[in-house]
Structure formats: structure tokens, C-alpha cells
Scaffold this motif. Structure first.
Motif, PDB file in Angstrom:
ATOM      1  N   ILE A  29       2.679  12.517  -0.404  1.00 42.52           N
ATOM      2  CA  ILE A  29       3.477  12.401   0.816  1.00 42.52           C
ATOM      3  C   ILE A  29       3.770  10.924   1.021  1.00 42.52           C
ATOM      4  CG2 ILE A  29       3.475  12.672   3.327  1.00 42.52           C
ATOM      5  CD1 ILE A  29       1.618  15.057   2.979  1.00 42.52           C
ATOM      6  N   LYS A  30       5.038  10.600   1.270  1.00 43.30           N
ATOM      7  CA  LYS A  30       5.418   9.211   1.504  1.00 43.30           C
ATOM      8  C   LYS A  30       5.565   8.998   3.007  1.00 43.30           C
ATOM      9  CE  LYS A  30       7.794   8.555  -2.910  1.00 43.30           C
ATOM     10  NZ  LYS A  30       6.858   7.561  -3.443  1.00 43.30           N
ATOM     11  N   TYR A  31       4.697   8.154   3.542  1.00 47.34           N
ATOM     12  CA  TYR A  31       4.735   7.833   4.973  1.00 47.34           C
ATOM     13  C   TYR A  31       5.291   6.414   5.110  1.00 47.34           C
ATOM     14  CZ  TYR A  31       3.371   7.788   9.892  1.00 47.34           C
ATOM     15  OH  TYR A  31       3.395   7.750  11.261  1.00 47.34           O
ATOM     16  N   MET A  32       6.305   6.257   5.972  1.00 47.20           N
ATOM     17  CA  MET A  32       6.991   4.964   6.065  1.00 47.20           C
ATOM     18  C   MET A  32       6.566   4.179   7.303  1.00 47.20           C
ATOM     19  SD  MET A  32      11.084   4.073   6.090  1.00 47.20           S
ATOM     20  CE  MET A  32      11.283   4.434   4.340  1.00 47.20           C
ATOM     21  N   VAL A  33       6.327   2.879   7.088  1.00 44.34           N
ATOM     22  CA  VAL A  33       6.087   1.949   8.190  1.00 44.34           C
ATOM     23  C   VAL A  33       7.091   0.810   8.076  1.00 44.34           C
ATOM     24  CG1 VAL A  33       3.632   2.493   8.333  1.00 44.34           C
ATOM     25  CG2 VAL A  33       4.386   0.565   6.932  1.00 44.34           C
ATOM     26  N   MET A  34       7.317   0.137   9.177  1.00 45.76           N
ATOM     27  CA  MET A  34       8.258  -0.981   9.209  1.00 45.76           C
ATOM     28  C   MET A  34       7.582  -2.197   9.805  1.00 45.76           C
ATOM     29  SD  MET A  34      11.778  -1.429  11.422  1.00 45.76           S
ATOM     30  CE  MET A  34      10.864  -1.996  12.845  1.00 45.76           C
ATOM     31  N   LEU A  35       7.855  -3.360   9.214  1.00 46.39           N
ATOM     32  CA  LEU A  35       7.410  -4.612   9.830  1.00 46.39           C
ATOM     33  C   LEU A  35       8.429  -5.696   9.535  1.00 46.39           C
ATOM     34  CD1 LEU A  35       6.001  -6.801   7.593  1.00 46.39           C
ATOM     35  CD2 LEU A  35       4.370  -4.944   7.490  1.00 46.39           C
ATOM     36  N   GLU A  36       8.547  -6.639  10.448  1.00 47.83           N
ATOM     37  CA  GLU A  36       9.537  -7.721  10.337  1.00 47.83           C
ATOM     38  C   GLU A  36       8.821  -9.035  10.113  1.00 47.83           C
ATOM     39  OE1 GLU A  36      13.351  -9.497  12.898  1.00 47.83           O
ATOM     40  OE2 GLU A  36      12.270  -7.708  13.559  1.00 47.83           O
ATOM     41  N   CYS A  37       9.402  -9.876   9.264  1.00 53.48           N
ATOM     42  CA  CYS A  37       8.766 -11.165   8.962  1.00 53.48           C
ATOM     43  C   CYS A  37       9.832 -12.209   8.660  1.00 53.48           C
ATOM     44  CB  CYS A  37       7.810 -11.026   7.767  1.00 53.48           C
ATOM     45  SG  CYS A  37       8.648 -10.647   6.207  1.00 53.48           S
ATOM     46  N   LYS A  38       9.398 -13.461   8.573  1.00 56.64           N
ATOM     47  CA  LYS A  38      10.301 -14.541   8.183  1.00 56.64           C
ATOM     48  C   LYS A  38      10.696 -14.354   6.724  1.00 56.64           C
ATOM     49  CE  LYS A  38       8.346 -17.875  11.440  1.00 56.64           C
ATOM     50  NZ  LYS A  38       7.620 -19.157  11.603  1.00 56.64           N
ATOM     51  N   ASN A  39      11.954 -14.638   6.437  1.00 56.20           N
ATOM     52  CA  ASN A  39      12.478 -14.318   5.117  1.00 56.20           C
ATOM     53  C   ASN A  39      11.833 -15.132   4.006  1.00 56.20           C
ATOM     54  OD1 ASN A  39      14.545 -14.299   2.811  1.00 56.20           O
ATOM     55  ND2 ASN A  39      15.319 -12.736   4.189  1.00 56.20           N
ATOM     56  N   ASN A  40      11.550 -16.400   4.264  1.00 53.63           N
ATOM     57  CA  ASN A  40      11.059 -17.264   3.198  1.00 53.63           C
ATOM     58  C   ASN A  40       9.640 -16.921   2.745  1.00 53.63           C
ATOM     59  OD1 ASN A  40      10.117 -18.153   5.701  1.00 53.63           O
ATOM     60  ND2 ASN A  40       9.814 -20.238   4.975  1.00 53.63           N
ATOM     61  N   VAL A  41       8.929 -16.053   3.507  1.00 51.91           N
ATOM     62  CA  VAL A  41       7.576 -15.650   3.111  1.00 51.91           C
ATOM     63  C   VAL A  41       7.476 -14.130   2.976  1.00 51.91           C
ATOM     64  CG1 VAL A  41       6.404 -17.676   4.059  1.00 51.91           C
ATOM     65  CG2 VAL A  41       6.845 -15.721   5.551  1.00 51.91           C
ATOM     66  N   ARG A  42       8.612 -13.478   2.754  1.00 49.93           N
ATOM     67  CA  ARG A  42       8.639 -12.015   2.778  1.00 49.93           C
ATOM     68  C   ARG A  42       7.751 -11.398   1.704  1.00 49.93           C
ATOM     69  NH1 ARG A  42      13.119 -14.052   0.478  1.00 49.93           N
ATOM     70  NH2 ARG A  42      14.037 -13.096  -1.378  1.00 49.93           N
ATOM     71  N   PHE A  43       7.693 -12.005   0.511  1.00 54.85           N
ATOM     72  CA  PHE A  43       6.886 -11.435  -0.564  1.00 54.85           C
ATOM     73  C   PHE A  43       5.389 -11.560  -0.263  1.00 54.85           C
ATOM     74  CE2 PHE A  43      10.825 -12.856  -2.806  1.00 54.85           C
ATOM     75  CZ  PHE A  43      11.329 -11.579  -3.048  1.00 54.85           C
ATOM     76  N   GLN A  44       5.001 -12.729   0.273  1.00 53.84           N
ATOM     77  CA  GLN A  44       3.592 -12.925   0.603  1.00 53.84           C
ATOM     78  C   GLN A  44       3.164 -12.026   1.754  1.00 53.84           C
ATOM     79  OE1 GLN A  44       1.359 -14.789  -1.173  1.00 53.84           O
ATOM     80  NE2 GLN A  44      -0.099 -13.716   0.145  1.00 53.84           N
ATOM     81  N   VAL A  45       4.051 -11.823   2.710  1.00 49.82           N
ATOM     82  CA  VAL A  45       3.733 -10.939   3.833  1.00 49.82           C
ATOM     83  C   VAL A  45       3.463  -9.519   3.332  1.00 49.82           C
ATOM     84  CG1 VAL A  45       4.704  -9.794   5.874  1.00 49.82           C
ATOM     85  CG2 VAL A  45       4.942 -12.275   5.598  1.00 49.82           C
ATOM     86  N   LYS A  46       4.285  -9.054   2.407  1.00 49.25           N
ATOM     87  CA  LYS A  46       4.071  -7.704   1.872  1.00 49.25           C
ATOM     88  C   LYS A  46       2.758  -7.626   1.099  1.00 49.25           C
ATOM     89  CE  LYS A  46       6.376  -3.910  -0.505  1.00 49.25           C
ATOM     90  NZ  LYS A  46       7.600  -3.450  -1.203  1.00 49.25           N
ATOM     91  N   ARG A  47       2.421  -8.662   0.337  1.00 51.31           N
ATOM     92  CA  ARG A  47       1.153  -8.660  -0.393  1.00 51.31           C
ATOM     93  C   ARG A  47      -0.028  -8.631   0.572  1.00 51.31           C
ATOM     94  NH1 ARG A  47       4.162 -12.031  -4.148  1.00 51.31           N
ATOM     95  NH2 ARG A  47       3.701 -13.891  -2.906  1.00 51.31           N
ATOM     96  N   ASP A  48       0.071  -9.444   1.639  1.00 49.93           N
ATOM     97  CA  ASP A  48      -1.011  -9.453   2.633  1.00 49.93           C
ATOM     98  C   ASP A  48      -1.142  -8.100   3.323  1.00 49.93           C
ATOM     99  OD1 ASP A  48      -1.476 -12.083   2.014  1.00 49.93           O
ATOM    100  OD2 ASP A  48      -0.391 -12.901   3.743  1.00 49.93           O
ATOM    101  N   PHE A  49       0.000  -7.477   3.605  1.00 47.59           N
ATOM    102  CA  PHE A  49      -0.022  -6.159   4.234  1.00 47.59           C
ATOM    103  C   PHE A  49      -0.693  -5.138   3.316  1.00 47.59           C
ATOM    104  CE2 PHE A  49       1.828  -1.935   4.726  1.00 47.59           C
ATOM    105  CZ  PHE A  49       1.583  -1.688   6.072  1.00 47.59           C
ATOM    106  N   ASN A  50      -0.375  -5.180   2.036  1.00 46.92           N
ATOM    107  CA  ASN A  50      -0.963  -4.234   1.084  1.00 46.92           C
ATOM    108  C   ASN A  50      -2.481  -4.403   0.986  1.00 46.92           C
ATOM    109  OD1 ASN A  50       1.448  -2.968   0.442  1.00 46.92           O
ATOM    110  ND2 ASN A  50       1.894  -4.339  -1.271  1.00 46.92           N
TER     111      ASN A  50
END
Length: 261
Positions: free
Chosen positions: A214-235
Motif C-alpha cells: 500500500i502506498k501512503y502519501m505524505v507531503m512536506l515543503e522545504c527550501k529548494n537548495n537543500v531539497r535532497f538532504q531534507v528528503k534523506r533526513d525525512f527517510n
């Protein structure tokens, strides 16, 4: 000597110089006051500095022409000669002129500034230097590129707006969705502390019933220049909380059977 000192040829050049200095200082003071206000960003400061230099040279030209006219020099002829020379130089250096004009347009239209992450000619990187002739980019992996300001037509600027991440979380079919949502809500305080996070952490619900999850979707907003690091931290936060809640993340399993002879 006394007659010369009292003549216009002596007095007027001094008057022109004094007036020129006074006008320039007045304009410079006004420009400095504008550049010191907290409401002026780095782009506007660059424009102000450019305007200040242009005004300085214009005043110098007018003062010199005024002094020459006092001594009977044909300033109209000089202006005409400068115009002809300018045309010749412009034709010879038209690429440089095109770069300069493109740089001015980029500056005034706020296409990008130093520190922005952009894509130009399929090269993505941070703007590390911006001049009226060239722009220098540095990729995340370290490569650099210098490109003439007139050499490109399209720019993708990732720093103008924030990035919105839509993240699909795969969980097993027997997962208690109420427990999953409780776990994701408990993560909120940690997610809000991620460097670069700017808000809008939302649970959007079940996105899809896939073949094995089952794919459950969440949304979060962040500054663009750190978008990749934000996703890694979230994971990282997500994995820890799912483990603590004993919520299974499906993965491919292979059963190997060895047949004995």
C-alpha cells in the motif's frame, strides 16, 4: 596673470569641477542611503552600484566637455567622433556588447543571483559568481562551468520557490492504517526540526494499492537548495519510527531451495 585668473577660462573650469563634485557627492550620498536600508536585497544593491558608476562617468564626461568648450574646443566634433568610434568598437566587439546587455537584463529582471541553484544548458549548479559578461556555476559534484550571459535563452531557477515533496511510503497490506497515521503524526515534531524545512507537513492518505504494498502519501515543503538532504533526513526519521511501531516495509524476498541428490 591677474587678468587670466579673473577670466572665464580660469574661473569656469573650476566652477564646472566644483559643481560636478557636489552633484556626484549628493547622488552618492542618496545611493548609499538607499543601499543601507534593510529592504534592499543583494540584487538591488548590485543595480545601485552599477547606476552609481554610470552617473560618475557621465558627470566626468560633462565636466570635461564643459571645460573644453570654455577653451574654444569644438565639443560637437568630439561627440561626433566618439559616436563614430563607438560604432566601430561596437561592431568589433559585438559579442562582448551582447554579453554586457544580457547581463544587465538578467540583473534587472532578477533571473537569478549568487547562491541560487539553476539549470542553464542542461548544467545544474549553484551560481557562485555573476558578472555583466559571464555567469559561473558550480555543480553539487564539484564541476564548474563559465557561460557567457548572451549564450543562453532559458534558465530554470530552483531557488525562487520552495520545493514540495510528495513522498510515497510503502507498507505491507496487513498494516493497520490507523497505527501508520498515528506514527506519521508523531514524527511531525522531528520533521519540523529538519534544516531547510519550511512547513506544510501533511498526511494525504492512501495513494495506491500496488501489487505488493500500500502506498501512503505524505507531503512536506522545504527550501529548494537543500531539497535532497531534507528528503534523506525525512527517510531516516521515517525508518526509525516505522521500526519502533513494528510497521513492515515490504521488500522482495527470494526463497532458495537446495535439492539434495
Amino acid at each position: 596673470m591677474i587678468k587670466f585668473i579673473e577670466s572665464e577660462k580660469f574661473i569656469l573650469p573650476i566652477v564646472y569641477i566644483i559643481v560636478g563634485v557636489i552633484v556626484y557627492n549628493l547622488i552618492k550620498t542618496l545611493v548609499m542611503k538607499l543601499s543601507n536600508t534593510k529592504y534592499v536585497d543583494r540584487k538591488k544593491k548590485t543595480i545601485i552600484a552599477l547606476i552609481k558608476n554610470i552617473i560618475k562617468y557621465l558627470i566626468m564626461i560633462f565636466v570635461v566637455l564643459g571645460i573644453l568648450s570654455v577653451y574654444g574646443v569644438n565639443t560637437k566634433g568630439i561627440i561626433t567622433s566618439i559616436g563614430v568610434a563607438g560604432v566601430i568598437i561596437g561592431l568589433a566587439l559585438q559579442d562582448m556588447v551582447a554579453d554586457f546587455l544580457a547581463g544587465v537584463l538578467i540583473l534587472f529582471d532578477n533571473h537569478y543571483a549568487i547562491g541560487d541553484v539553476v539549470t542553464i544548458d542542461n548544467f545544474t549548479g549553484e551560481v557562485v559568481s555573476f558578472g555583466l559578461m559571464t555567469t559561473k556555476l558550480k555543480a553539487a559534484s564539484g564541476e564548474g562551468m563559465v557561460i557567457a550571459n548572451s549564450a543562453f535563452k532559458k534558465v530554470i531557477n530552483y531557488s525562487i520557490n520552495n520545493t514540495v515533496h510528495y513522498i510515497n511510503i510503502d507498507v505491507a497490506y496487513d498494516t493497520d492504517i490507523t497505527l501508520l497515521e498515528k506514527t506519521l503524526n508523531e514524527m511531525k515534531e522531528e520533521v519540523e526540526k529538519i534544516d531547510g524545512y519550511v512547513g506544510n507537513y501533511k498526511l494525504l492518505g492512501i495513494q495506491e494499492f500496488a501489487s505488493s504494498s500500500i502506498k501512503y502519501m505524505v507531503m512536506l515543503e522545504c527550501k529548494n537548495n537543500v531539497r535532497f538532504q531534507v528528503k534523506r533526513d525525512f527517510n531516516m526519521i521515517l525508518k526509525r519510527h516505522l521500526n519502533e511501531a513494528k510497521i513492515e516495509i515490504p521488500y522482495t524476498k527470494i526463497d532458495v531451495n537446495i535439492k539434495e541428490k
